[in-house]
Design an enzyme around this catalytic site. Structure first.
Site: not given
Length: 241
Positions: A62, A122-124, A138
């Site tokens: 996400g 969470a993608c990050y 990132k």
């Protein structure tokens, strides 16, 4: 999300040329990966705070889209995109790194190693070799999907991040929220100033043009693409509790 997919299908059918799409969001929006469960997202919090939740046609975890410019590039192997997920990610990520460098983030480079697995939605909070990093931080994640010989890849140029809100959306622990703040980098973090949408547009278009040897011309969606996007809307699932 439906428009991005409609553009990909149009390019794959030979009806439209390779396309770079740049856009913003009307309101904060969570996009879930194509096969990602919504269980890791606090849907009540999103509903109460005016945050939309939709599903992408690409995979991954996400992403909370807010203060950013989102890119979507669609091109095929006949346009010089190498076949295969890993090779195409490397190829396109070099373009994105060039866009960041043009904007002053001179450390921007393709991430060289994956991070330890994270259970978060969470993608990050995770890094892969499809991402961009500046040192240990990132910068941006990307997601893609292939249709025949044509790939669609999209991701975000993040101007600022509201860590507290992202932590609420993805039900992050105190430690995970601290990791998100410590290991990600926005334009404001990197440059100490806001980068305008126009600056990002110019840098990204220039990078794609130069690195891919492309020449862009501004265009509206074709009527067939609009119709296709409308037909695909039922697949952009709005997640409900």
């Amino acid at each position: 999300m439906a428009i991005d997919r409609a553009v990909q299908l149009s390019v794959e059918a030979g009806e439209q040329p390779p396309t770079l799409r740049l856009y913003q969001w009307q309101r904060p929006t969570v996009t879930l990966g194509r096969f990602q469960s919504a269980e890791g997202v606090d849907l009540d919090y999103c509903r109460d705070n005016g945050i939309d939740v939709v599903r992408r046609f690409t995979g991954g975890r996400g992403v909370l889209h807010d203060d950013e410019l989102t890119y979507c590039v669609v091109a095929g192997t006949k346009d010089g995109i190498p076949r295969g997920v890993a090779a195409s990610y490397r190829h396109l990520s070099e373009v994105l790194a060039e866009a960041y460098v043009r904007l002053g983030v001179t450390q921007a480079a393709v991430t060289q190693r994956d991070s330890a697995p994270s259970a978060s939605s969470a993608c990050y909070l995770a890094t892969t070799r499809a991402d961009l990093s500046a040192g240990a931080h990132k910068l941006s994640g990307s997601a893609q999907v292939w249709s025949g010989s044509t790939v669609m890849q999209h991701g975000s140029f993040t101007i600022s991040r509201d860590v507290d809100r992202e932590a609420q959306v993805f039900r992050l622990s105190t430690q995970e929220a601290a990791d998100l703040a410590a290991h990600t980098l926005t334009f404001i973090d990197a440059l100490g100033r806001r980068v305008s949408i126009e600056e990002i547009q110019q840098a990204s278009i220039g990078a794609f043009a130069d690195v891919l040897g492309a020449e862009f011309e501004l265009s509206d969606l074709a009527e067939a693409e609009r119709s296709s996007a409308n037909a695909l809307m039922h697949e952009v699932v709005v997640c409900e509790k």
